[in-house]
Design a protein around this motif. Structure first.
Motif, short mmCIF file in Angstrom:
data_model
loop_
_atom_site.label_atom_id
_atom_site.label_comp_id
_atom_site.label_asym_id
_atom_site.label_seq_id
_atom_site.Cartn_x
_atom_site.Cartn_y
_atom_site.Cartn_z
N TRP A 138 0.95 -1.17 -0.37
CA TRP A 138 -0.24 -0.20 0.22
C TRP A 138 0.68 1.40 -0.14
CZ3 TRP A 138 -4.69 1.89 -1.53
CH2 TRP A 138 -4.96 2.46 -0.89
N ARG A 139 1.83 0.96 0.33
CA ARG A 139 3.11 2.24 0.51
C ARG A 139 3.92 2.88 -0.35
NH1 ARG A 139 7.06 2.91 0.72
NH2 ARG A 139 7.90 0.57 0.52
N ARG A 140 3.64 1.52 -1.13
CA ARG A 140 3.98 1.87 -2.65
C ARG A 140 3.12 2.10 -4.05
NH1 ARG A 140 6.41 -4.17 -4.10
NH2 ARG A 140 7.17 -3.19 -5.72
N GLY A 141 1.93 2.01 -3.63
CA GLY A 141 0.73 2.35 -4.33
C GLY A 141 0.23 3.43 -3.79
N ALA A 142 1.18 4.19 -2.95
CA ALA A 142 1.09 5.38 -2.05
C ALA A 142 1.89 6.61 -2.99
CB ALA A 142 0.84 5.76 -0.65
N GLU A 143 3.00 5.74 -3.29
CA GLU A 143 4.24 6.54 -3.78
C GLU A 143 3.29 6.68 -4.55
OE1 GLU A 143 7.38 4.24 -3.14
OE2 GLU A 143 7.64 4.59 -1.46
N LEU A 144 3.04 5.87 -5.83
CA LEU A 144 2.44 6.31 -7.14
C LEU A 144 2.02 7.48 -7.31
CD1 LEU A 144 1.98 2.57 -9.03
CD2 LEU A 144 3.84 3.95 -8.43
N GLY A 145 0.92 7.72 -5.72
CA GLY A 145 -0.47 8.94 -5.88
C GLY A 145 -1.62 8.25 -5.52
N TRP A 146 -1.65 7.35 -5.43
CA TRP A 146 -2.92 6.47 -5.12
C TRP A 146 -3.60 7.58 -4.23
CZ3 TRP A 146 -2.25 0.69 -4.98
CH2 TRP A 146 -1.78 0.17 -5.84
N THR A 147 -3.03 7.94 -3.15
CA THR A 147 -4.18 8.78 -1.96
C THR A 147 -3.81 10.29 -1.73
OG1 THR A 147 -1.04 8.24 -0.49
CG2 THR A 147 -2.57 6.48 0.15
N SER A 148 -3.22 10.91 -3.25
CA SER A 148 -2.74 11.94 -2.87
C SER A 148 -3.16 13.09 -3.57
CB SER A 148 -1.24 11.97 -3.85
OG SER A 148 -0.60 11.45 -3.29
N MET A 149 -4.49 11.97 -5.04
CA MET A 149 -5.45 12.87 -5.94
C MET A 149 -6.15 13.64 -5.10
SD MET A 149 -3.72 12.14 -8.48
CE MET A 149 -2.89 10.94 -8.97
N LEU A 150 -6.86 13.16 -3.95
CA LEU A 150 -8.21 14.55 -3.49
C LEU A 150 -7.42 15.40 -2.49
CD1 LEU A 150 -10.86 11.47 -3.13
CD2 LEU A 150 -10.38 13.15 -5.19
N VAL A 151 -5.91 16.20 -2.38
CA VAL A 151 -5.64 16.76 -1.30
C VAL A 151 -4.48 17.64 -2.57
CG1 VAL A 151 -4.02 16.94 0.00
CG2 VAL A 151 -5.67 14.57 0.62
N PRO A 152 -5.01 18.98 -1.74
CA PRO A 152 -4.30 19.29 -2.73
C PRO A 152 -2.84 20.20 -2.07
CG PRO A 152 -5.80 20.97 -1.11
CD PRO A 152 -6.24 19.26 -1.22
N GLU A 153 -1.81 20.54 -3.61
CA GLU A 153 -0.47 20.53 -3.38
C GLU A 153 -0.10 20.78 -1.98
OE1 GLU A 153 1.84 22.17 -6.95
OE2 GLU A 153 0.60 20.46 -7.82
N ASP A 154 -0.69 22.18 -1.61
CA ASP A 154 -0.45 23.24 -0.46
C ASP A 154 -0.14 22.45 0.82
OD1 ASP A 154 -2.86 22.97 -0.10
OD2 ASP A 154 -3.37 25.21 0.04
N LEU A 155 -1.33 21.10 0.44
CA LEU A 155 -1.41 20.33 1.43
C LEU A 155 -0.53 18.85 1.67
CD1 LEU A 155 -5.27 20.77 3.03
CD2 LEU A 155 -3.36 21.69 4.28
N GLY A 156 0.38 18.41 0.82
CA GLY A 156 1.18 17.18 0.74
C GLY A 156 0.08 16.22 -0.41
N GLY A 157 -0.35 16.89 -1.16
CA GLY A 157 -1.51 16.28 -2.32
C GLY A 157 -0.53 17.23 -3.31
N GLY A 158 -1.81 15.94 -4.58
CA GLY A 158 -1.13 16.86 -5.75
C GLY A 158 -2.06 15.60 -6.71
N SER A 159 -2.70 15.92 -7.60
CA SER A 159 -3.53 15.41 -8.74
C SER A 159 -2.66 15.72 -9.45
CB SER A 159 -5.13 15.59 -8.69
OG SER A 159 -5.18 17.20 -9.88
N LEU A 160 -3.29 15.13 -10.77
CA LEU A 160 -2.70 15.49 -12.23
C LEU A 160 -2.95 16.09 -13.10
CD1 LEU A 160 -2.57 11.52 -13.83
CD2 LEU A 160 -0.37 12.85 -12.95
N SER A 161 -4.78 16.23 -13.16
CA SER A 161 -5.14 17.55 -13.93
C SER A 161 -6.29 18.59 -13.45
CB SER A 161 -6.05 16.27 -14.44
OG SER A 161 -7.43 16.24 -13.59
N GLY A 162 -5.92 18.32 -12.02
CA GLY A 162 -6.76 19.73 -11.03
C GLY A 162 -7.93 19.25 -10.54
#
Lengths: 378, 437, 437, 378
Positions: free
Chosen positions: D44-68
């Motif tokens: 799961w941690r490696r999946g998170a590295e691929l971005g699975w957990t980041s998409m719904l969190v904005p960049e300023d909070l450590g997340g980020g999506s591809l398309s906005g």
């Protein structure tokens, strides 16, 4: 088609079929669309001579059945009428005659039965109020007792054959409980409002009661104690209706099977296409299931068996929805000609649709079954 | 010689997005919005289109609206400029549709004229035919119809028996066509006919451009279950059709008709860019139109009944899924991720959605579907129920769509067809028409 | 030589009503009722059959019960007296069933032993085979199973690849069979095998009576989705089968199997007279058994929910229609008003009813079908849902039943079969089995 | 499969697919059946590295999506997970991360988001109470305010990933109204009771609250004002779930189409039988409809459009019931092997069934739609 009949029953069915083929072909049904009554009175009288109106009335009251199990004889007439979507108030006349025979007083029997049995007069059952549970519990039309009279106020809806009825069996709520009252069509304050129907020849009415007054002797059976009888009458109506529908669907299915065998597409008969063959197999399955459950229901209602309520509601639910599914698919299998006015298929679809939603919808009857299952207990 | 495109790109393959020489979509939208607001009449609340659309007045009104749009430069958004169109992209047409659908629009021209016949003519008509007919049609002067089905034929359009026999400068047309919608008031037709009986059935067909109202052609209206008189049957009694009215090549009419059918599937599935895109689902979502299932529920006062609520919502779901499917399949085809015949999915979705919703209507209406004192939503939908299979039959039955999907989308083997390799004159076929004059 | 009846009446065609030499049905019923009350154990309330029916103990219990019935003269009511049966009519069997179903009965023997294999043996076995096996089976000493399907074969039973090669006094059997239910604890099988590869596929098959537990036969249990281990696969490694174990004629095994399948369709549709007729619908109606849909409703306290009430009633209707259909079709076949293959309707009704009810169970159960702390009716039915297609596959798929209904009940044309006229060795077929050891 | 993707999205999807193919094949899913967690934490941690957990969190909070448009990226992961009925708490972690990102206070964001984003810690959303309408209105678990604390008492059911959660987002009713509270898994009085699941690797729990005490600062968003956010989170969960199901069904449909082409019966491939061809056509229709409505719903939820509630409930209703219908028919088309444990089909059926009935059943979501239609008005 019933698969297990006595010779008497076969003969009776054949006689009815020949009469209908000759006297009520589909061209006739179409011609009657514009008529007020929806059927010819002389024709009905001749049907009565064949026994259509007698089966649910015992011999000592002028009726009589073939097998001693009148409902099992009468469903044969219903099926044959369905085959040709015949006109005529079979269900309401049968139900009211049965009610009067079973619970009417001698005066009512003498006054009303001879005319109904001879096909000379007509009766309608006013039960439906267009809303609420499909049982006595759904009745809200009240008859207030004043002295020895009942005063009726309210409205009944979708009353089959209300347009021609000489007598109305009106299911009402009195202080004592559910009561069936026999009300003459000409009673002051009783207004019959014609309804348009999806069926070309089956006529329904709204019946408005405004201070309609009848003596308490108008009660058919015990005042306040009609609950069980209303249920039996509803079972009877539903069983007849399901058999009529099955007769209609039988005919449509046979027409369509034949059509699929005769008709070529891409150099092959339609009936050689497996996608269609498998649909025909499913239609056959539903049709045989419809016949099976309708027969089980008829037997149970005839015997007043403990499961009569459940089986008749099961028949109504199953036949109601499957019949229109089957006919619609048969229309599809016919192609474009199937959706034209000039093709007869829509006559069958109209009848099946009307039968599906009157005397309770499939959903109403499922709710009845749910009540019988005591789902709310432990 | 007819214009026979050989590349996979055909004249009716309109670009999805604007090319550089086109007007910017947003600018176009602004211009359209302003013009519509200034010049066109809004639809009455709750209506989807001109209320009397199928009457003579409604049709005349539609013709007048076409002329008005044409004069203002908004008719035929995606048709080439050289034939009177606007030469714009699908994106422009979508913008136009979004802006225009709140106004009276000549939607009567959508199917089949603008979305089926004109694109086919664009693809296979001669230059002279296109110059003659497309501008006039975009001005509302011509309505079109297709003459494909025959009373002996059923789904097997390529089994056409209507004959066109070449005699000098003309083809002599004889036979009968059926299920042409609105032919009695249309002006021109594309007619599929047999020009060669000695070859396999698909190889002996031709398409003729036929003026409908002329001596020797009799048009009879057929009454449908629901009372509609739109479908027609035509009888051709040795009608001479000038040979230059051939569309596509002689004996290659099946190619033309195949393309026509593809346009039809898109159109019926609401996926064509040549007519105003109706977006009924979206309009319902915005509350701009009413849903008959909701109307029945309110008529009968069943809004609090849990079973009814399930049924209404089930119908609602279907009418949201259908445009979503059209959107997806259209996107997939345009992006090259789904094969062209996937348009059959749109057609099938349209028909099955209508069937399922008609069933739901009867379930909701209950006995109000059987009998009524005054007509209302319940009785109206009971009528719809009776004729609900029409959309599953007209323009290619559901069965044909399922063949197309399984064979041409999923790549499954074709059905065994005994007439595949035989000369048509030797093929077993129906001799009794389903319908005679 | 095998007993090969040519008349339409076969040994397993039992009279519906008593013949004069039989005991009166009412008298028989009284006698049965008294004996049952005195000697047999009533089922626990709400149970349909021996609770541990599919365990080793349950099977042994069923064997003991068979012996007990046999000794009392109530085993094999409709089997001929000369083979240890009672030689009575269907009416007797119905009376017996009505009386017996409240007691512990050896229902494990119903399908396939008593209702499928034994009637087939009765119709096509040699006199010696019948004398050897039928009495023992009626005493519970033998359980039977059919070896028909193959891992390469699917629905095409006549495409069997399992070989039986004649070598002196024996047939040498090699190949593999699959989906035989309970083979691991059965004693004997009827096995369909190919004895001739040079003729059309149906003409080169034979049926052998095979003792299951012997050297060279390996039986492997297959785990089903629902955890059941009843289905088996068998592997035959050059097993010598005495030639007198042939059932029917050599190369005419398809005739035997066709009859077997007819018995199977009746049996699965609950329309066989050779095993206790379960009448579940009637028993439910009498409140003697519970309906899982009702059980889930009560478990979740949804009895007052209108939507749930509709779903439960819908399932209830289906379980009332199914026996009514069996009754009607059985009556029709016996009365000669429906053709024999109409038994496919019973089989199809059984499978489709189960499928529909499993769906209803999930609808009623909601999230209780997905996760649970303690198992209960909802979780149990979730398991049933997962494996609900089993009844639509085992013993002839729904698709095969629909072929039979359309072709042999409705008289529609047979499916095109490229292997119809070819020698079997030349037919295109699967080479990869669905399952290997 | 989404048909219109940017190059970035295609690359992201392919990366996820390759990772899952390599690291979560079906053999792995089967092997995890007996495990406590249902997935491997390192995986799961490696999946998170691929971005699975980041998409719904904005960049300023450590997340980020591809398309906005993070949800439109994340549904690609859900689809790919569905293709292999992959393990892992994608929905609950995504929903809780989204909730904290959108409405959590700075302290909550700092304390919880980094662990979730890194795949090192886990969160679960405790909403369902096993009964009642599927919306905030169905929540009865109460949090009583005492001073600056909330005291929680009651039970939540079918809490996905409750077994591994470090944090619970608990939707409760307070005096002020609907409130989302962030409760640590180790809070005294909070008991996680494991549930058995139909899915081999998806784990649910019952969570019992007995005087569980949290400070009022545990509220994620306004106290009493969580109604709109609960609805948005439910829409998010449903959209992810529908995409996951569609991925599963896509895979099953492709397997079955291929099987039907390869497999011969009566000398012909299965796929040459018209009855089967027409069923495949219908399955394809339902599958494309499922994709279409799921995509429309995802866009609407991403945009917080006015019709997001209706479209996501429509997707849930349509995908929920059609997915199991399609897979069951694919099992039927496989024949006997399809109902064996060793064949993979049941893994997909299990996942689709679990997805169908969690986060509200199709019927629950139809009721939501009915409410949106204001059927009881005029």
């Amino acid at each position: 088609m019933e698969l297990q009949l006595s010779e008497d029953q076969e003969f009776f069915r054949d006689t009815t079929r020949k009469f209908l083929d000759a006297e009520a072909p589909l061209t006739k049904v179409r011609a009657l669309e514009a008529s007020d009554d929806g059927f010819e009175r002389d024709w009905w009288r001749r049907g009565a001579e064949l026994g259509w109106t007698s089966m649910l009335v015992p011999e000592d009251l002028g009726g009589g059945s073939l097998s001693g199990a009148g409902l099992l004889d009468l469903v044969l007439v219903a099926e044959e009428m369905g085959r040709l979507v015949a006109p005529g108030p079979l269900v309401p006349v049968s139900v009211v005659a049965s009610a009067i025979a079973a619970g009417g007083n001698a005066e009512q029997q003498k006054a009303v039965l001879p005319g109904l049995l001879a096909g000379a007069t007509f009766a309608a059952w006013a039960l439906d109020e267009g809303r609420g549970p499909w049982s006595g519990a759904g009745v809200t039309l009240t008859a207030e007792q004043r002295g020895s009279d009942f005063i009726l106020n309210g409205t009944k809806s979708t009353v089959e054959a209300g347009n021609v009825a000489d007598h109305f069996l009106v299911t009402v709520r009195t202080g004592a409980g559910l009561t069936n009252l026999l009300v003459p069509a000409g009673a002051p304050g009783l207004t019959v409002v014609p309804m348009k129907s999806l069926d070309l020849v089956r006529r329904f009415s709204r019946v408005d009661f405004s201070d309609v007054t009848v003596p308490s002797s108008a009660s058919v059976g015990e005042i306040g104690g009609a609950g069980g009888e209303v249920d039996r009458l509803l079972q009877t109506a539903v069983v007849l209706q399901c058999h009529e529908t099955n007769g209609a669907v039988d005919h449509v299915f046979a027409m369509t099977t034949e059509y699929a065998g005769d008709r070529y597409s891409f150099g092959r008969p339609l009936s050689s296409y497996q996608a269609l063959k498998h649909r025909f197999a499913d239609l056959k399955l539903w049709l045989e299931g419809s016949h099976g459950i309708a027969t089980h229901a008829a037997r149970a209602v005839q015997q007043r068996a403990a499961n009569a309520a459940e089986l008749s509601s099961a028949a109504k639910s199953y036949v109601g929805e499957n019949s229109t599914d089957i006919i619609q698919d048969c229309i599809q299998l016919h192609g474009g000609i199937g959706v034209t006015w000039e093709h007869d298929l829509h006559l069958f679809l109209r009848r099946a649709t009307v039968n599906r939603v009157t005397y309770g919808t499939p959903a109403d009857h499922r709710e009845r079954i749910a009540t019988l299952l005591s789902l709310e207990e432990g | 010689m007819a214009n026979t495109p050989t590349a996979s790109r055909m004249p009716s393959d309109i670009p999805a997005q604007p090319t550089p020489e086109m007007e910017d979509v947003d600018a176009f939208r602004e211009r359209a919005r302003a013009w519509l607001a200034a010049r066109m009449k809004p639809l009455p609340p709750g209506e989807w289109e001109i209320p009397n659309r199928d009457t003579d007045e409604g049709v005349q009104h539609a013709r007048d609206l076409m002329a008005k749009l044409f004069d203002a430069g908004f008719s035929g958004i995606c048709f080439p400029k050289e034939y009177g169109g606007q030469g714009l992209s699908v994106a422009h047409m979508r913008a136009w549709s979004e802006e225009a659908q709140r106004y009276e629009m000549p939607t009567k021209f959508n199917i089949p004229t603008l979305t089926i016949l004109l694109p086919t003519l664009l693809d296979y008509g001669t230059e002279a035919q296109k110059q003659e007919h497309i501008p006039k049609t975009l001005r509302g002067e011509e309505m079109w119809v297709q003459f494909l089905s025959e009373p002996t034929g059923g789904s097997d359009l390529a089994g056409a028996l209507t004959k066109a026999t070449r005699d000098g400068d003309v083809y002599v047309l004889s036979g009968s066509k059926i299920w042409s919608s609105g032919a009695y008031r249309a002006d021109y037709a594309l007619c599929l006919c047999r020009t060669n009986w000695d070859v396999q059935k698909h190889r002996g067909l031709s398409v003729l451009l036929v003026k409908i109202h002329q001596p020797g052609i009799q048009v009879e209206q057929i009454r449908q279950i629901n009372g509609s008189m739109e479908f027609c049957q035509e009888f051709f009694d040795d009608v001479p059709i000038p040979a230059d009215q051939l569309v596509g090549e002689e004996d290659d009419g099946w190619t033309v008709v195949s393309r026509l059918l593809q346009h039809e599937r898109s159109a019926v599935g609401n996926g064509s860019a040549f007519g105003v895109i109706m977006q009924l689902g979206a309009r319902r979502t915005r509350g701009e139109t009413t849903d008959p299932l909701v109307d029945i529920t309110k008529q009968l006062g069943l809004g609090a009944d849990p079973t009814t609520r399930q049924l209404v919502a089930e119908g609602r779901v279907l009418s949201l899924v259908q445009p979503a499917l059209v959107d997806r399949v259209g996107t997939g085809i345009r992006a090259g991720k789904l094969p062209g015949p996937s348009s059959a999915l749109m057609k099938l979705a349209n028909a099955t959605t209508g069937i399922a919703r008609a069933e739901l209507a009867v379930k909701i209406a209950g006995s109000a579907a059987a009998a009524w004192v005054e007509p209302g939503p319940a009785s109206q939908q009971a009528g719809v129920f009776l004729s609900r299979q029409t959309a599953a039959l007209a323009g290619g039955s559901n069965e044909i769509q399922r063949n197309i999907i399984s064979e041409r989308v999923l790549g499954m083997p074709r059905e065994f067809a005994p007439d595949k390799d035989a000369a048509f004159k030797d093929v077993k076929r129906n001799t009794i028409p389903t319908r005679k004059p």
